[in-house]
Design a protein around this motif. Structure first.
Motif, PDB file in Angstrom:
ATOM      1  N   VAL A  68       0.748  -1.049  -0.051  1.00 36.76           N
ATOM      2  CA  VAL A  68       0.380   0.321   0.123  1.00 36.76           C
ATOM      3  C   VAL A  68       1.124   1.545  -0.069  1.00 36.76           C
ATOM      4  O   VAL A  68       1.443   1.223   0.673  1.00 36.76           O
ATOM      5  CB  VAL A  68      -1.269  -0.053   1.331  1.00 36.76           C
ATOM      6  N   ASP A  93      -1.791   2.331  -5.194  1.00 34.14           N
ATOM      7  CA  ASP A  93      -0.744   3.507  -5.401  1.00 34.14           C
ATOM      8  C   ASP A  93      -2.101   5.284  -5.637  1.00 34.14           C
ATOM      9  O   ASP A  93      -3.334   4.082  -6.602  1.00 34.14           O
ATOM     10  CB  ASP A  93       0.239   3.288  -6.089  1.00 34.14           C
ATOM     11  N   ALA A 122      -6.400   4.132  -1.718  1.00 34.11           N
ATOM     12  CA  ALA A 122      -5.994   2.020  -1.547  1.00 34.11           C
ATOM     13  C   ALA A 122      -7.440   2.181  -0.214  1.00 34.11           C
ATOM     14  O   ALA A 122      -7.460   0.841  -0.101  1.00 34.11           O
ATOM     15  CB  ALA A 122      -5.030   1.865  -0.909  1.00 34.11           C
ATOM     16  N   ALA A 123      -8.335   2.752   0.318  1.00 39.59           N
ATOM     17  CA  ALA A 123      -8.873   2.603   1.009  1.00 39.59           C
ATOM     18  C   ALA A 123     -10.342   2.074   0.484  1.00 39.59           C
ATOM     19  O   ALA A 123     -10.975   1.499   0.951  1.00 39.59           O
ATOM     20  CB  ALA A 123      -9.363   3.994   1.785  1.00 39.59           C
ATOM     21  N   LEU A 126      -8.574  -1.215  -2.056  1.00 38.99           N
ATOM     22  CA  LEU A 126      -8.410  -2.635  -0.789  1.00 38.99           C
ATOM     23  C   LEU A 126      -9.657  -3.647  -0.856  1.00 38.99           C
ATOM     24  O   LEU A 126      -9.644  -4.384  -0.741  1.00 38.99           O
ATOM     25  CB  LEU A 126      -7.647  -2.109   0.065  1.00 38.99           C
ATOM     26  N   ILE A 140       2.500  -1.541   4.262  1.00 39.65           N
ATOM     27  CA  ILE A 140       2.056  -0.284   4.599  1.00 39.65           C
ATOM     28  C   ILE A 140       3.041   0.705   4.499  1.00 39.65           C
ATOM     29  O   ILE A 140       3.598   1.412   5.531  1.00 39.65           O
ATOM     30  CB  ILE A 140       1.036  -0.274   5.917  1.00 39.65           C
ATOM     31  N   GLY A 146      -4.365   7.255   6.803  1.00 43.81           N
ATOM     32  CA  GLY A 146      -4.357   6.512   6.820  1.00 43.81           C
ATOM     33  C   GLY A 146      -4.578   5.138   7.057  1.00 43.81           C
ATOM     34  O   GLY A 146      -5.124   4.263   6.623  1.00 43.81           O
ATOM     35  N   TYR A 147      -3.588   4.756   7.819  1.00 45.40           N
ATOM     36  CA  TYR A 147      -3.038   3.380   8.472  1.00 45.40           C
ATOM     37  C   TYR A 147      -3.889   3.124   8.889  1.00 45.40           C
ATOM     38  O   TYR A 147      -3.710   1.342   8.814  1.00 45.40           O
ATOM     39  CB  TYR A 147      -1.911   3.588   8.851  1.00 45.40           C
ATOM     40  N   TYR A 150      -5.638   1.077   6.225  1.00 45.08           N
ATOM     41  CA  TYR A 150      -5.272  -0.040   5.598  1.00 45.08           C
ATOM     42  C   TYR A 150      -4.601  -0.501   6.339  1.00 45.08           C
ATOM     43  O   TYR A 150      -5.038  -2.299   5.926  1.00 45.08           O
ATOM     44  CB  TYR A 150      -3.310   1.005   5.239  1.00 45.08           C
ATOM     45  N   TYR A 151      -4.371  -0.530   7.951  1.00 43.52           N
ATOM     46  CA  TYR A 151      -4.078  -1.823   8.697  1.00 43.52           C
ATOM     47  C   TYR A 151      -6.040  -3.077   8.446  1.00 43.52           C
ATOM     48  O   TYR A 151      -4.583  -4.103   8.608  1.00 43.52           O
ATOM     49  CB  TYR A 151      -3.912  -1.580   9.921  1.00 43.52           C
ATOM     50  N   ALA A 153      -7.944  -2.946   7.148  1.00 42.23           N
ATOM     51  CA  ALA A 153      -7.845  -3.807   5.290  1.00 42.23           C
ATOM     52  C   ALA A 153      -7.237  -5.207   5.253  1.00 42.23           C
ATOM     53  O   ALA A 153      -7.963  -6.346   3.761  1.00 42.23           O
ATOM     54  CB  ALA A 153      -8.014  -2.756   4.720  1.00 42.23           C
ATOM     55  N   VAL A 154      -6.226  -5.038   4.976  1.00 46.34           N
ATOM     56  CA  VAL A 154      -5.020  -5.439   4.789  1.00 46.34           C
ATOM     57  C   VAL A 154      -5.195  -7.076   6.178  1.00 46.34           C
ATOM     58  O   VAL A 154      -4.932  -8.657   5.675  1.00 46.34           O
ATOM     59  CB  VAL A 154      -3.652  -5.488   5.070  1.00 46.34           C
TER      60      VAL A 154
END
Length: 216
Positions: A68, A93, A122-123, A126, A140, A146-147, A150-151, A153-154
């Motif tokens: 990400v 990206d 990515a939000a 993903l 990431i 946004g972390y 993303y965290y 979602a992953v």
């Protein structure tokens, strides 16, 4: 070197001097990134971090990886090189301009056949990724607020025993300065990971801070 901000320059130089250096392709990519992006080139990972990414990908035996935040492609090359020939790296990206450099260097590094790029926030992109625990390794390194998104979602797609690596988690050392409001988002993310019962984690003083997370 990014670690200059929180360890002494002499120790940082010694660290770099005793880490396997980048090859010619990565050196050329770093030079082109500096020329093409100027001050934004600071978003590129450091050489010692790239070496670490390749090694961890190999050690984990990862076959299905996610990134990400790709920028100009340095980290994606390092991850892809650690994958087996039939491995897959999916990169998320928002910039077609910067990732056009990445595409060129994926070809030069001979890893283009194992890398897929998905452009867009990515939000959102993903969420289009299969909601199955199939990701072995994720990196990431995108916009810091946004972390948490993303965290999660992953994490919901990460295989048991899978690994997430998160960049810039020391923020030049400012996370330890509670009067620094700019570091508040990263402190909140670090606390989120630390309190997550699904994982074991450690925060490493590599480059600008790299958090190593393993799902139970």
């Amino acid at each position: 070197m990014k670690a200059f901000s929180f360890i002494t320059p002499a120790v940082a130089e010694y660290l770099v001097g005793h880490t396997t250096p980048p090859d010619q392709v990565l050196k050329e990519l770093a030079e082109e990134t500096l020329t093409a992006t100027g001050d934004d080139s600071g978003m590129q990972i450091s050489p010692e971090q790239g070496t670490f990414l390749t090694m961890i990908t190999q050690i984990c035996g990862a076959r299905n990886a996610v990134e990400v935040g790709t920028f100009t492609g340095y980290s994606s090359i390092c991850i892809a090189r650690g994958l087996p020939e039939d491995g897959r790296l999916t990169c998320f990206d928002v910039s077609d301009e910067w990732t056009s450099i990445a595409r060129k260097y994926w070809e030069k590094a001979r890893v283009a056949d194992r890398v897929e790029l998905r452009l867009g926030p990515a939000a959102e992109t993903l969420r289009e990724f299969p909601l199955r625990p199939e990701i072995d390794l994720a990196f990431i390194d995108a916009d810091k607020p946004g972390y948490p998104v993303y965290y999660e979602a992953v994490m919901s797609r990460l295989a048991p025993g899978g690994v997430i690596l998160v960049d810039n988690t020391l923020r030049r050392g400012t996370v330890a300065d509670y009067t620094d409001g700019d570091a508040a988002a990263m402190r909140e993310f670090n606390d989120l990971v630390y309190g997550d019962p699904r994982v074991t984690s450690t925060l490493l003083p590599i480059a600008d801070g790299l958090t190593f997370i393993r799902k139970h």
